[in-house]
Enzyme design. Structure first.
Site, PDB file in Angstrom:
ATOM      1  CG  ASP A  47       0.913  -7.317   6.807  1.00 56.32           C
ATOM      2  OD1 ASP A  47       2.102  -7.720   6.415  1.00 56.32           O
ATOM      3  OD2 ASP A  47       0.009  -8.044   5.897  1.00 56.32           O
ATOM      4  CE  LYS A  65       5.370  -6.021   4.805  1.00 55.35           C
ATOM      5  NZ  LYS A  65       4.358  -6.859   4.911  1.00 55.35           N
ATOM      6  CE  LYS A  88      -3.192 -10.762   5.777  1.00 57.02           C
ATOM      7  NZ  LYS A  88      -2.568 -10.961   4.429  1.00 57.02           N
ATOM      8  CG  HIS A 139       2.808  -3.745   0.572  1.00 53.19           C
ATOM      9  ND1 HIS A 139       4.009  -3.578   0.369  1.00 53.19           N
ATOM     10  CD2 HIS A 139       2.179  -4.915   1.224  1.00 53.19           C
ATOM     11  CE1 HIS A 139       4.428  -4.998   0.796  1.00 53.19           C
ATOM     12  NE2 HIS A 139       3.417  -5.752   1.082  1.00 53.19           N
ATOM     13  CE  LYS A 159      -8.373 -14.074  -5.291  1.00 50.89           C
ATOM     14  NZ  LYS A 159      -7.528 -14.763  -6.074  1.00 50.89           N
ATOM     15  CG  ASP A 194      20.818 -14.740  19.040  1.00 47.31           C
ATOM     16  OD1 ASP A 194      20.348 -14.096  18.265  1.00 47.31           O
ATOM     17  OD2 ASP A 194      21.111 -14.509  19.955  1.00 47.31           O
ATOM     18  CB  VAL A 195      19.928 -13.002  13.183  1.00 45.28           C
ATOM     19  CG1 VAL A 195      19.647 -14.075  12.558  1.00 45.28           C
ATOM     20  CG2 VAL A 195      18.668 -12.691  14.097  1.00 45.28           C
ATOM     21  CD  GLU A 217      -3.693  -9.980   1.071  1.00 42.19           C
ATOM     22  OE1 GLU A 217      -3.284 -10.977   0.581  1.00 42.19           O
ATOM     23  OE2 GLU A 217      -3.674  -9.296   2.148  1.00 42.19           O
TER      24      GLU A 217
HETATM   25  C1  BG6 Z   1       2.566  -9.107   2.004  1.00 37.53           C
HETATM   26  C2  BG6 Z   1       1.653  -9.214   3.215  1.00 37.53           C
HETATM   27  O1  BG6 Z   1       3.698  -8.101   2.261  1.00 37.53           O
HETATM   28  O2  BG6 Z   1       2.005  -8.650   0.941  1.00 37.53           O
HETATM   29  C3  BG6 Z   1       0.702 -10.174   3.207  1.00 37.53           C
HETATM   30  O3  BG6 Z   1       2.715  -9.490   4.627  1.00 37.53           O
HETATM   31  C4  BG6 Z   1       0.046  -9.867   1.917  1.00 37.53           C
HETATM   32  O4  BG6 Z   1       0.067 -10.015   4.362  1.00 37.53           O
HETATM   33  C5  BG6 Z   1       0.902  -9.860   0.901  1.00 37.53           C
HETATM   34  O5  BG6 Z   1      -0.915 -11.033   1.874  1.00 37.53           O
HETATM   35  C6  BG6 Z   1       0.181  -9.588  -0.567  1.00 37.53           C
HETATM   36  O6  BG6 Z   1       1.017  -9.459  -1.512  1.00 37.53           O
HETATM   37  P1  BG6 Z   1       0.858 -10.414  -2.668  1.00 37.53           P
HETATM   38  O7  BG6 Z   1       2.087 -10.289  -3.633  1.00 37.53           O
HETATM   39  O8  BG6 Z   1       0.905 -12.229  -2.271  1.00 37.53           O
HETATM   40  O9  BG6 Z   1      -0.315 -10.251  -3.439  1.00 37.53           O
END
Ligand code: BG6
Length: 447
Positions: A222, A135, A322, A227, A327, A84-85, A203
């Site tokens: 996320d 992250k 998403k 990012h 894209k 267990d971490v 995406e």
């Molecule tokens: C991740 C997210 O950090 O980055 C994902 O958790 C996302 O949801 C992804 O799809 C996108 O990064 P990459 O490098 O796959 O384009």
């Protein structure tokens, strides 16, 4: 000095899809001096051999293009410690098993970082140890602050690698090169000449079986909190005097401190069933493991301003989603119109610079005189494509962790600033002040 990875969450998706394949890639490209021991800690009741079988399958699925030798070199160095971490005893047992100075990698859901790090602090780490945290860095500003306090009691700040793999993408390195290795862009890189900046990461993928993590995170936590704000930071920061970790992180932190989100501009959405190309996607709310009552957003958008001399008044529009039909992953710098036009009355489109991600490239849309009537203007695009990145982002990050260079990681201040910026939006959404809009999978997002 010999290093060993201790991967907490060693049987998870991230380990199998990114970490082990990236290590194999480093072997294949001859980037590492020797072999790297990896001890995975997870709740699976596996011995080393069972773990190696699992890893072999993951490597076959996610590193099929690499030589079998490279994949087997990874497998040969793997071990597994059931545990267990969040249990100090289990972590102590794991740390006692490795030969090298540990690089402890938290490949865990963000909700588990704090209990895992708290347990690790109880055990302590040897001198020279490093800690890697995935992250998003915690679940909110208070959690991030506590995480930083626990980390600072464990290892020095320069031994902490807070991951944002976008920093290791070619695009970010391109932005640094474009801005600071050329004379022509920096003089116009400010509010006097720039009308707006869009940072877009649309995406076409849906949930991809990641409900366990994503349903508690959502698009804002996320992607946007980390990012997209990191992309903003490298686009908007002041020129660094050098490109070492401390200087780069300090310049990014300066600009993040100046960022204010406009809650009223925010849009949140969640995809319903739809088709993308030949793929049929169920509604997000019907995906396995999703709790529809959570109202998790799969689309997030808002505008921020950067309250400093250089950027005052320029909107930076951030957007990600998403299951979108197209894209589109790019940073778009939109310039102001020319102040005076010596041609006809027709006002041409202002210049636009696109910094495109995957595949990486740069496109500068400008106006030129047409071939026929010299006073006619034509829109032309100057393009440059980047050579393919030598190492995938995670490969580059693993190499940096082993070398002890956190230049492509984020600092304690940046992580907390990321949360400070998005918190008013998160609060407004939690209070239902902004409705959750539906958009069909395959569309352009909420209307
Ligand atoms: C991740 C997210 O950090 O980055 C994902 O958790 C996302 O949801 C992804 O799809 C996108 O990064 P990459 O490098 O796959 O384009």
């Amino acid at each position: 000095m010999k290093r060993s990875f201790v991967v907490l969450g060693g049987s998870g998706d991230l380990t199998g899809r990114l970490l082990l394949p990236s290590l194999a890639e480093l072997y294949e490209r001859g980037v590492l001096d020797g072999d790297v021991e990896v001890l995975a800690v997870s709740q699976q009741d596996w011995d080393d051999d069972a773990y190696r079988d699992w890893a072999r399958q993951r490597l076959t699925a996610h590193a099929a293009d690499l030589a079998e030798d490279a994949r087997e070199r990874v497998v040969a160095q793997l071990g597994h410690q059931p545990g267990d971490v969040t249990s100090p005893d289990d972590l102590r047992r794991a740390l006692e098993r490795v030969d090298g100075v540990p690089v402890v990698y938290l490949a865990l859901p963000n909700t588990v970082f704090l209990p895992a790090l708290t347990a690790l602090r109880e055990v302590g780490l040897p001198d020279g140890a490093r800690v890697v945290v995935e992250k998003p860095f915690g679940t909110g500003i208070e959690d991030a602050h506590e995480l930083n306090e626990v980390l600072h009691g464990l290892v020095p700040e320069e031994a902490v690698f807070r991951i944002d793999h976008f920093l290791a993408k070619q695009t970010v390195l391109n932005v640094l090169g474009l801005r600071f290795a050329n004379r022509v862009f920096e003089p116009v890189w400010n509010a006097q000449h720039v009308e707006a900046v869009d940072i877009v990461f649309d995406e076409d993928l849906g949930l991809e079986g990641r409900a366990g993590y994503y349903d508690k995170a959502g698009a804002l936590r996320d992607m946007l909190q980390n990012h997209l704000l990191q992309l903003l930071a490298v686009v908007a920061m002041e020129p660094p005097q050098a490109l070492d970790a401390a200087t780069l992180q300090a310049r990014k932190a300066d600009v993040l401190r100046a960022v204010q989100a406009e809650v009223a501009s925010s849009v949140r959405g969640r995809y319903t069933a739809g088709t993308i190309g030949s793929r049929e996607l169920p509604a997000y709310a019907d995906e396995d493991g999703v709790d529809p009552a959570r109202q998790t957003e799969t689309y997030a958008e808002f505008t921020v301003t950067v309250e400093n001399w250089r950027w005052s008044g320029v909107p930076f529009r951030l957007r990600t989603g998403k299951a979108l039909g197209t894209k589109r992953k790019e940073i778009v710098v939109r310039f102001k119109p020319v102040p005076h036009l010596p041609f006809a009355d027709e006002q041409p489109e202002p210049d636009v610079l696109r910094l495109q991600l995957s595949p990486d490239g740069i496109a500068l849309e400008i106006n030129l005189n047409g071939a026929g009537d010299p006073f006619d203007l034509e829109r032309e695009v100057l393009r440059a494509t980047s050579p393919e990145q030598e190492l995938p982002a995670y490969g580059l990050l693993l190499r940096e962790m082993l070398a002890g260079d956190p230049t492509l990681s984020i600092s304690d201040v940046e992580a907390e600033q990321g949360w400070r910026i998005v918190q008013p939006v998160l609060d407004a959404w939690a209070a239902d002040e902004v409705p959750l809009a539906d958009y069909p999978a395959g569309s352009d997002g909420p209307a």
